[in-house]
Design a protein around this motif. Structure first.
Motif, PDB file in Angstrom:
ATOM      1  N   GLY A  81      -4.853   3.787 -44.586  1.00 18.39           N
ATOM      2  CA  GLY A  81      -4.037   4.678 -45.405  1.00 18.39           C
ATOM      3  C   GLY A  81      -4.264   6.148 -45.097  1.00 18.39           C
ATOM      4  O   GLY A  81      -3.322   6.941 -45.126  1.00 18.39           O
ATOM      5  N   ALA A  82      -5.514   6.510 -44.792  1.00 21.93           N
ATOM      6  CA  ALA A  82      -5.788   7.895 -44.424  1.00 21.93           C
ATOM      7  C   ALA A  82      -5.058   8.283 -43.153  1.00 21.93           C
ATOM      8  O   ALA A  82      -4.471   9.372 -43.056  1.00 21.93           O
ATOM      9  CB  ALA A  82      -7.298   8.104 -44.264  1.00 21.93           C
ATOM     10  N   ARG A  83      -5.073   7.402 -42.164  1.00 22.23           N
ATOM     11  CA  ARG A  83      -4.333   7.664 -40.929  1.00 22.23           C
ATOM     12  C   ARG A  83      -2.822   7.599 -41.185  1.00 22.23           C
ATOM     13  O   ARG A  83      -2.047   8.328 -40.565  1.00 22.23           O
ATOM     14  CB  ARG A  83      -4.731   6.635 -39.870  1.00 22.23           C
ATOM     15  CG  ARG A  83      -4.308   6.965 -38.446  1.00 22.23           C
ATOM     16  CD  ARG A  83      -5.282   7.909 -37.777  1.00 22.23           C
ATOM     17  NE  ARG A  83      -6.568   7.302 -37.587  1.00 22.23           N
ATOM     18  CZ  ARG A  83      -6.944   6.646 -36.490  1.00 22.23           C
ATOM     19  NH1 ARG A  83      -6.102   6.506 -35.491  1.00 22.23           N
ATOM     20  NH2 ARG A  83      -8.161   6.155 -36.377  1.00 22.23           N
ATOM     21  N   GLY A  84      -2.402   6.714 -42.105  1.00 20.13           N
ATOM     22  CA  GLY A  84      -0.986   6.590 -42.408  1.00 20.13           C
ATOM     23  C   GLY A  84      -0.379   7.827 -43.028  1.00 20.13           C
ATOM     24  O   GLY A  84       0.816   8.085 -42.861  1.00 20.13           O
ATOM     25  N   ARG A  85      -1.164   8.609 -43.744  1.00 19.15           N
ATOM     26  CA  ARG A  85      -0.630   9.852 -44.311  1.00 19.15           C
ATOM     27  C   ARG A  85      -0.170  10.803 -43.217  1.00 19.15           C
ATOM     28  O   ARG A  85       0.880  11.448 -43.341  1.00 19.15           O
ATOM     29  CB  ARG A  85      -1.686  10.523 -45.187  1.00 19.15           C
ATOM     30  CG  ARG A  85      -1.960   9.818 -46.500  1.00 19.15           C
ATOM     31  CD  ARG A  85      -2.611  10.767 -47.471  1.00 19.15           C
ATOM     32  NE  ARG A  85      -2.854  10.149 -48.759  1.00 19.15           N
ATOM     33  CZ  ARG A  85      -3.192  10.828 -49.838  1.00 19.15           C
ATOM     34  NH1 ARG A  85      -3.327  12.145 -49.786  1.00 19.15           N
ATOM     35  NH2 ARG A  85      -3.407  10.205 -50.984  1.00 19.15           N
ATOM     36  N   PHE A  86      -0.944  10.909 -42.162  1.00 20.56           N
ATOM     37  CA  PHE A  86      -0.566  11.792 -41.058  1.00 20.56           C
ATOM     38  C   PHE A  86       0.630  11.220 -40.297  1.00 20.56           C
ATOM     39  O   PHE A  86       1.477  11.979 -39.822  1.00 20.56           O
ATOM     40  CB  PHE A  86      -1.758  11.989 -40.119  1.00 20.56           C
ATOM     41  CG  PHE A  86      -2.885  12.768 -40.737  1.00 20.56           C
ATOM     42  CD1 PHE A  86      -2.909  14.148 -40.661  1.00 20.56           C
ATOM     43  CD2 PHE A  86      -3.905  12.123 -41.414  1.00 20.56           C
ATOM     44  CE1 PHE A  86      -3.936  14.879 -41.237  1.00 20.56           C
ATOM     45  CE2 PHE A  86      -4.933  12.840 -41.995  1.00 20.56           C
ATOM     46  CZ  PHE A  86      -4.956  14.218 -41.906  1.00 20.56           C
ATOM     47  N   ILE A  87       0.695   9.907 -40.186  1.00 21.02           N
ATOM     48  CA  ILE A  87       1.845   9.288 -39.517  1.00 21.02           C
ATOM     49  C   ILE A  87       3.122   9.560 -40.297  1.00 21.02           C
ATOM     50  O   ILE A  87       4.159   9.916 -39.718  1.00 21.02           O
ATOM     51  CB  ILE A  87       1.609   7.777 -39.358  1.00 21.02           C
ATOM     52  CG1 ILE A  87       0.416   7.519 -38.435  1.00 21.02           C
ATOM     53  CG2 ILE A  87       2.854   7.090 -38.823  1.00 21.02           C
ATOM     54  CD1 ILE A  87       0.033   6.052 -38.339  1.00 21.02           C
ATOM     55  N   PRO A 108       1.628   9.113 -33.262  1.00 24.79           N
ATOM     56  CA  PRO A 108       0.843   9.884 -34.240  1.00 24.79           C
ATOM     57  C   PRO A 108      -0.451   9.182 -34.645  1.00 24.79           C
ATOM     58  O   PRO A 108      -1.409   9.849 -35.039  1.00 24.79           O
ATOM     59  CB  PRO A 108       1.796  10.038 -35.426  1.00 24.79           C
ATOM     60  CG  PRO A 108       2.810   8.967 -35.268  1.00 24.79           C
ATOM     61  CD  PRO A 108       2.960   8.757 -33.797  1.00 24.79           C
ATOM     62  N   TRP A 109      -0.500   7.840 -34.579  1.00 25.20           N
ATOM     63  CA  TRP A 109      -1.748   7.138 -34.878  1.00 25.20           C
ATOM     64  C   TRP A 109      -2.855   7.585 -33.929  1.00 25.20           C
ATOM     65  O   TRP A 109      -4.006   7.800 -34.345  1.00 25.20           O
ATOM     66  CB  TRP A 109      -1.519   5.630 -34.785  1.00 25.20           C
ATOM     67  CG  TRP A 109      -2.764   4.803 -34.926  1.00 25.20           C
ATOM     68  CD1 TRP A 109      -3.649   4.475 -33.939  1.00 25.20           C
ATOM     69  CD2 TRP A 109      -3.278   4.217 -36.128  1.00 25.20           C
ATOM     70  NE1 TRP A 109      -4.681   3.714 -34.442  1.00 25.20           N
ATOM     71  CE2 TRP A 109      -4.477   3.538 -35.781  1.00 25.20           C
ATOM     72  CE3 TRP A 109      -2.837   4.188 -37.447  1.00 25.20           C
ATOM     73  CZ2 TRP A 109      -5.235   2.850 -36.720  1.00 25.20           C
ATOM     74  CZ3 TRP A 109      -3.594   3.498 -38.377  1.00 25.20           C
ATOM     75  CH2 TRP A 109      -4.768   2.850 -38.021  1.00 25.20           C
TER      76      TRP A 109
END
Length: 330
Positions: free
Chosen positions: A104-110, A125-126
């Motif tokens: 989820g933390a990485r998903g926010r940036f994606i 972006p991942w």
């Protein structure tokens, strides 16, 4: 607000976010793009927190505490393999929660990247925001551990005197009031973190910095301009409540089909896209360091986000210069 400071608006960024959502999702409509951005929104929602049910009935609270103590006492009568199985299941659940938080933390940036670049991308972006996503995850994990430790210490500090003195004593009411005040303090901390994290991710995305640096910048931003940020928070809460009502209505209309995580996210995708774009556009007003479109802006966003209108090249309104006369000998 000083005259030298720019005016921070609330409703204008929301109007621009709504127009941006229409440009991303409907102009033109692309089902594959919807599905990919919906998956990014689902990934981003994994780090949104956990719902903790609270029961305000004192009698039921005492009964639940007593039942919990009985279960703890009954552990001594269980077989060793059952205790080992419970421990293994708890460890697996904990690891699953941590993995979901990390994704989820990485998903926010994606999800932010999909909106900023108006593209449906997951893999690029991942990989690009690996450092920022991991830093945000570790920072959230550290704060979560501190918050849980604070809640446990405060609860035990208030519950132990109650068990020692027994229910019905004169200090019972005072401890109940102290517990309510402590609970309100914890909820304020959680709410403050939700606001700070909402602003931290765009700052980390724009400046490519680590989470502690973004946290310090967000706190300074809130301390320097508390008025607009309080209004933004209140308006954002209203939007979230309205979105929750719309989600419940959609679940009822679709016979709970919209309650399925990914399916519901795709159906209601305009809501998270608008809310995320609203946060980006609100933060954009504080200067180039907080503008995610400062270095790159999709051409289709220019009519919505550009401060000055795009002017045509000034050649049609000018008369061409007169041609020189031909010489007689030519």
């Amino acid at each position: 607000m000083n005259g030298s400071e720019s005016k921070i608006e609330i409703f204008k960024p929301f109007g621009e976010a709504f127009e941006l959502m229409k440009k991303i999702l409907f102009q033109p409509f692309d089902l594959k793009k919807w599905l990919v951005i919906g998956f990014a929104a689902l990934l981003a929602s994994l780090s949104g927190g956990f719902n903790v049910p609270f029961n305000w009935s004192r009698r039921q609270d005492n009964n639940s505490i007593t039942e919990s103590l009985r279960k703890v006492e009954s552990l001594g009568q269980m077989e060793w393999w059952m205790i080992a199985l419970i421990i293994v299941a708890a460890v697996i659940i904990l690891m699953l929660v941590l993995v979901l938080m990390w994704i989820g933390a990485r998903g926010r940036f994606i999800f932010n990247d999909c909106i900023v670049h108006n593209r449906a991308a997951i893999v690029a972006p991942w990989t690009e925001f690996r450092v920022e996503g991991n830093s945000f995850f570790l920072f959230c994990l550290l704060l979560l551990v501190l918050l849980i430790a604070l809640a446990v210490v405060g609860t035990l500090g208030l519950a132990i005197p109650l068990f020692i003195r027994g229910p019905g004593s004169r200090a019972d009411f005072g401890l109940l009031v102290a517990f309510c005040v402590f609970l309100f303090f914890v909820l304020c901390l959680v709410f403050s973190w939700l606001l700070i994290s909402q602003l931290m991710v765009p700052i980390m995305y724009r400046q490519r910095c680590r989470a502690p640096h973004a946290f310090a910048q967000t706190v300074r931003l809130i301390a320097g301009r508390p008025g607009p940020l309080v209004l933004y928070t209140l308006f954002f809460v209203v939007l979230v409540l309205a979105a929750a009502m719309m989600s419940c209505a959609a679940a009822c209309v679709t016979c709970c089909i919209a309650a399925i995580p990914y399916v519901g996210t795709v159906i209601l995708l305009p809501i998270p896209v608008t809310l995320c774009a609203f946060s980006l556009l609100f933060l954009r007003q504080f200067g180039p360091d907080y503008d995610v479109w400062a270095t790159f802006m999709p051409p289709e966003f220019l009519p919505i986000l550009s401060e000055m209108p795009v002017l045509p090249p000034p050649t049609s309104s000018l008369n061409p210069p007169p041609e020189p006369p031909l010489s007689s000998g030519a």
